[in-house]
Scaffold this motif. Structure first.
Motif, PDB file in Angstrom:
ATOM      1  N   PHE A 286     -33.150  99.949  -9.078  1.00  0.00           N
ATOM      2  CA  PHE A 286     -32.606 100.842  -8.047  1.00  0.00           C
ATOM      3  C   PHE A 286     -33.669 101.822  -7.571  1.00  0.00           C
ATOM      4  CE2 PHE A 286     -27.923 100.355  -8.361  1.00  0.00           C
ATOM      5  CZ  PHE A 286     -27.856  99.502  -9.446  1.00  0.00           C
ATOM      6  N   GLU A 287     -33.694 102.072  -6.257  1.00  0.00           N
ATOM      7  CA  GLU A 287     -34.581 103.085  -5.671  1.00  0.00           C
ATOM      8  C   GLU A 287     -33.780 103.846  -4.610  1.00  0.00           C
ATOM      9  OE1 GLU A 287     -37.646 104.572  -5.575  1.00  0.00           O
ATOM     10  OE2 GLU A 287     -37.030 105.519  -3.689  1.00  0.00           O
ATOM     11  N   SER A 288     -33.691 105.171  -4.787  1.00  0.00           N
ATOM     12  CA  SER A 288     -32.959 105.985  -3.784  1.00  0.00           C
ATOM     13  C   SER A 288     -33.566 107.386  -3.707  1.00  0.00           C
ATOM     14  CB  SER A 288     -31.480 106.086  -4.166  1.00  0.00           C
ATOM     15  OG  SER A 288     -31.318 106.889  -5.322  1.00  0.00           O
ATOM     16  N   SER A 289     -34.904 107.484  -3.920  1.00  0.00           N
ATOM     17  CA  SER A 289     -35.481 108.830  -4.051  1.00  0.00           C
ATOM     18  C   SER A 289     -35.567 109.598  -2.732  1.00  0.00           C
ATOM     19  CB  SER A 289     -36.877 108.742  -4.668  1.00  0.00           C
ATOM     20  OG  SER A 289     -37.749 108.058  -3.803  1.00  0.00           O
ATOM     21  N   CYS A 290     -35.575 108.879  -1.600  1.00  0.00           N
ATOM     22  CA  CYS A 290     -35.712 109.579  -0.314  1.00  0.00           C
ATOM     23  C   CYS A 290     -34.711 109.017   0.690  1.00  0.00           C
ATOM     24  CB  CYS A 290     -37.156 109.485   0.168  1.00  0.00           C
ATOM     25  SG  CYS A 290     -37.487 110.555   1.587  1.00  0.00           S
TER      26      CYS A 290
ATOM     27  N   GLY B  71     -46.624 104.560   1.287  1.00  0.00           N
ATOM     28  CA  GLY B  71     -46.394 104.224   2.698  1.00  0.00           C
ATOM     29  C   GLY B  71     -47.642 104.199   3.547  1.00  0.00           C
ATOM     30  N   VAL B  72     -48.598 105.110   3.305  1.00  0.00           N
ATOM     31  CA  VAL B  72     -49.809 105.183   4.135  1.00  0.00           C
ATOM     32  C   VAL B  72     -50.756 104.005   3.844  1.00  0.00           C
ATOM     33  CG1 VAL B  72     -51.716 106.693   4.889  1.00  0.00           C
ATOM     34  CG2 VAL B  72     -49.535 107.698   4.223  1.00  0.00           C
ATOM     35  N   ALA B  73     -50.516 103.286   2.743  1.00  0.00           N
ATOM     36  CA  ALA B  73     -51.326 102.096   2.439  1.00  0.00           C
ATOM     37  C   ALA B  73     -51.149 101.044   3.525  1.00  0.00           C
ATOM     38  CB  ALA B  73     -50.950 101.530   1.075  1.00  0.00           C
ATOM     39  N   ALA B  74     -50.090 101.193   4.334  1.00  0.00           N
ATOM     40  CA  ALA B  74     -49.884 100.252   5.449  1.00  0.00           C
ATOM     41  C   ALA B  74     -50.898 100.482   6.552  1.00  0.00           C
ATOM     42  CB  ALA B  74     -48.469 100.424   6.009  1.00  0.00           C
ATOM     43  N   ASN B  75     -51.601 101.606   6.507  1.00  0.00           N
ATOM     44  CA  ASN B  75     -52.506 101.991   7.606  1.00  0.00           C
ATOM     45  C   ASN B  75     -53.663 101.008   7.779  1.00  0.00           C
ATOM     46  OD1 ASN B  75     -54.993 103.723   8.658  1.00  0.00           O
ATOM     47  ND2 ASN B  75     -53.103 104.649   9.395  1.00  0.00           N
ATOM     48  N   ARG B  76     -53.766 100.459   8.980  1.00  0.00           N
ATOM     49  CA  ARG B  76     -54.803  99.443   9.238  1.00  0.00           C
ATOM     50  C   ARG B  76     -56.198 100.025   9.140  1.00  0.00           C
ATOM     51  NH1 ARG B  76     -53.587  97.400  14.838  1.00  0.00           N
ATOM     52  NH2 ARG B  76     -55.778  96.809  14.813  1.00  0.00           N
ATOM     53  N   GLY B  77     -56.361 101.242   9.683  1.00  0.00           N
ATOM     54  CA  GLY B  77     -57.677 101.873   9.651  1.00  0.00           C
ATOM     55  C   GLY B  77     -58.133 102.100   8.218  1.00  0.00           C
ATOM     56  N   LEU B  78     -57.219 102.528   7.364  1.00  0.00           N
ATOM     57  CA  LEU B  78     -57.544 102.788   5.957  1.00  0.00           C
ATOM     58  C   LEU B  78     -57.891 101.484   5.236  1.00  0.00           C
ATOM     59  CD1 LEU B  78     -57.710 104.756   3.565  1.00  0.00           C
ATOM     60  CD2 LEU B  78     -55.262 104.390   3.189  1.00  0.00           C
ATOM     61  N   ARG B  79     -57.093 100.461   5.460  1.00  0.00           N
ATOM     62  CA  ARG B  79     -57.359  99.165   4.809  1.00  0.00           C
ATOM     63  C   ARG B  79     -58.740  98.638   5.185  1.00  0.00           C
ATOM     64  NH1 ARG B  79     -52.185  95.432   4.211  1.00  0.00           N
ATOM     65  NH2 ARG B  79     -50.630  96.985   3.783  1.00  0.00           N
TER      66      ARG B  79
ATOM     67  N   ILE C  85     -33.406  96.477   1.276  1.00  0.00           N
ATOM     68  CA  ILE C  85     -33.793  97.847   1.644  1.00  0.00           C
ATOM     69  C   ILE C  85     -32.948  98.281   2.838  1.00  0.00           C
ATOM     70  CG2 ILE C  85     -35.687  99.374   2.322  1.00  0.00           C
ATOM     71  CD1 ILE C  85     -37.642  97.158   1.313  1.00  0.00           C
ATOM     72  N   ALA C  86     -32.052  99.256   2.593  1.00  0.00           N
ATOM     73  CA  ALA C  86     -31.243  99.804   3.699  1.00  0.00           C
ATOM     74  C   ALA C  86     -31.865 101.128   4.092  1.00  0.00           C
ATOM     75  CB  ALA C  86     -29.806  99.992   3.243  1.00  0.00           C
ATOM     76  N   THR C  87     -32.436 101.172   5.291  1.00  0.00           N
ATOM     77  CA  THR C  87     -33.104 102.405   5.711  1.00  0.00           C
ATOM     78  C   THR C  87     -32.161 103.291   6.522  1.00  0.00           C
ATOM     79  OG1 THR C  87     -35.003 103.341   6.845  1.00  0.00           O
ATOM     80  CG2 THR C  87     -34.082 101.324   7.790  1.00  0.00           C
TER      81      THR C  87
ATOM     82  N   THR D 142     -45.280  98.445   0.448  1.00  0.00           N
ATOM     83  CA  THR D 142     -45.991  99.728   0.332  1.00  0.00           C
ATOM     84  C   THR D 142     -45.039 100.899   0.571  1.00  0.00           C
ATOM     85  OG1 THR D 142     -46.715  99.553   2.634  1.00  0.00           O
ATOM     86  CG2 THR D 142     -48.297  98.906   0.938  1.00  0.00           C
ATOM     87  N   GLY D 143     -44.046 100.717   1.433  1.00  0.00           N
ATOM     88  CA  GLY D 143     -43.027 101.753   1.634  1.00  0.00           C
ATOM     89  C   GLY D 143     -42.054 101.735   0.460  1.00  0.00           C
ATOM     90  N   ASP D 144     -41.087 102.649   0.490  1.00  0.00           N
ATOM     91  CA  ASP D 144     -40.154 102.735  -0.637  1.00  0.00           C
ATOM     92  C   ASP D 144     -39.285 101.483  -0.739  1.00  0.00           C
ATOM     93  OD1 ASP D 144     -41.180 105.176  -1.185  1.00  0.00           O
ATOM     94  OD2 ASP D 144     -39.506 106.321  -0.353  1.00  0.00           O
ATOM     95  N   ASN D 145     -39.222 100.906  -1.930  1.00  0.00           N
ATOM     96  CA  ASN D 145     -38.411  99.705  -2.169  1.00  0.00           C
ATOM     97  C   ASN D 145     -38.144  99.575  -3.653  1.00  0.00           C
ATOM     98  OD1 ASN D 145     -40.307  97.413  -3.455  1.00  0.00           O
ATOM     99  ND2 ASN D 145     -41.532  98.737  -2.135  1.00  0.00           N
ATOM    100  N   ALA D 146     -37.098  98.826  -4.004  1.00  0.00           N
ATOM    101  CA  ALA D 146     -36.726  98.720  -5.421  1.00  0.00           C
ATOM    102  C   ALA D 146     -37.531  97.657  -6.174  1.00  0.00           C
ATOM    103  CB  ALA D 146     -35.227  98.435  -5.552  1.00  0.00           C
TER     104      ALA D 146
END
Ligand code: KG4
Ligand code: ZN
Length: 340
Positions: free
Chosen positions: A9-13, A271-279, A32-34, A303-307
């Motif tokens: 389970f993940e529900s921190s945010c 979440g910011v790991a999704a950033n193309r420039g950073l990768r 993942i229900a956003t 990379t975003g919040d998920n269980a």
């Protein structure tokens, strides 16, 4: 080998997520229900609204996760849940749901640190080898973490003020972008040039700590000043200049950390790991200076919040016998020193 099935389970945010993970490395389901649409008009996550959504969604998300995985409660080995860090009201919904399932079906309950979960998302890409360095960049955290063994975390760098994702969201607001703005700023950045040369805070200091509030202020001042004198600035150049400053500092500190802590893997998490420039910049830096270090960046969905990531971390905790009982509570300010 027996089949270990963890219901996580993940529900921190602001995502309600439930996953079924087999043997710590295989995702049978990851629902993942956003709630983003409900928060967008407020420009950020409203805690009361978030808790209410979690309550409304959690039962259906559990059912979907089990159905998609093709398993029932009787097949499960254990239940795992994020108990911090995060919003207390949001965390409590996941913790209560997980405790209820564990109690009703007589299953062990595994408490998981959300940030550890972000790092373990990398486990779905390839096996982790230790020691490893993790760059954790999310809406609430910017940390460099050394792991010498599974389940051990040493923070060697931390943000002194805003988190990287938070800075993206705040400057995105100034550009009139909906929350969360990171993805859109990243897209715009690829259409512009670094023409503003915003400050790279603490880039030259020995410390591995980060600071993004000066960059955020410089950005906001630049935009407000232009507004006042009626000058139109190129929005893509603004985005590109902001991103260049963030990425420069993140890459520079990561290189410094790698030089001081020899590792064979660099995990980029949050979440910011999704950033193309950073990768792209991290890949280039490793190729040039640390060719023996493998870069692991999970796919964007992980990379975003998920269980699923919570299930991967829980597999390690279960192996260590780190279990909770019915007294488990949400710990909003949980840090890495209290992973267990
Ligand atoms: O890990 P996460 O899903 O939630 C937290 O635990 O905070 O991270 C969310 C953050 C937001 O601030 C969002 O703007 C940022 O990740 N983000 C990005 C990108 N995609 C998401 N930031 C920069 N570039 C992106 N492509
Ligand atoms: Zn997160």
């Amino acid at each position: 080998m027996t089949r270990e099935l963890i219901l996580a389970f993940e529900s921190s945010c602001d995502e309600t997520s439930v996953a079924v993970i087999e043997n710590g490395d295989t995702i049978l389901s990851n629902i993942i229900a956003t709630q983003i649409n409900s928060h967008q008009r407020f420009g950020g996550v409203v805690p009361e609204v978030a808790s209410r959504h979690h309550v409304e969604q959690i039962t259906e998300v559990i059912d979907l996760a089990l159905k998609e995985a093709g398993v029932g409660y009787a097949d499960l080995t254990a239940v795992a849940v994020t108990y911090g860090p995060g919003l207390v009201g949001s965390l409590l919904i996941g913790v209560t749901a997980a405790k209820t399932v564990a109690f009703a079906h007589d299953l062990p309950l595994i408490p998981v640190n959300h940030m550890a979960g972000h790092i373990y998302a990398a486990r779905f890409v390839q096996p982790l080898t230790y020691p490893l360095l993790a760059l954790v960049v999310s809406g609430g955290h910017t940390e460099l973490v050394v792991m010498t063994a599974p389940g051990t975390f040493e923070i060697i760098g931390d943000t002194r003020d805003d988190a990287a994702g938070e800075a993206y969201d705040k400057i995105g607001r100034v550009l009139g972008l909906p929350y969360p703005a990171g993805k859109e700023v990243d897209r715009m950045a690829h259409l512009g040039q670094d023409t503003f040369h915003f400050p790279r805070a603490m880039a030259d200091s020995e410390s591995l700590d980060f600071s993004f509030s000066g960059l955020k202020s410089a950005f906001i001042n630049t935009v407000h000043h232009a507004d006042q004198i009626g000058e139109a600035l190129d929005r893509n150049d603004l985005a590109a200049s902001f991103q260049a400053a963030v990425v420069d500092v993140l890459v520079h500190k990561t290189e410094r950390a790698l030089a001081a802590h020899p590792v064979s893997q660099l995990v980029v998490a949050g979440g910011v790991a999704a950033n193309r420039g950073l990768r792209e910049a991290l890949a280039a830096a490793l190729a040039a200076r640390f060719p023996n270090v493998t870069l692991i960046v999970p796919p964007v969905r992980l990379t975003g919040d998920n269980a699923a990531m919570i299930g991967a971390a829980a597999h390690v905790e279960l192996a260590h016998g780190h279990l909770a009982d019915a007294s488990l509570n949400a710990v909003p300010g949980l840090d890495f020193a209290h992973v267990n």
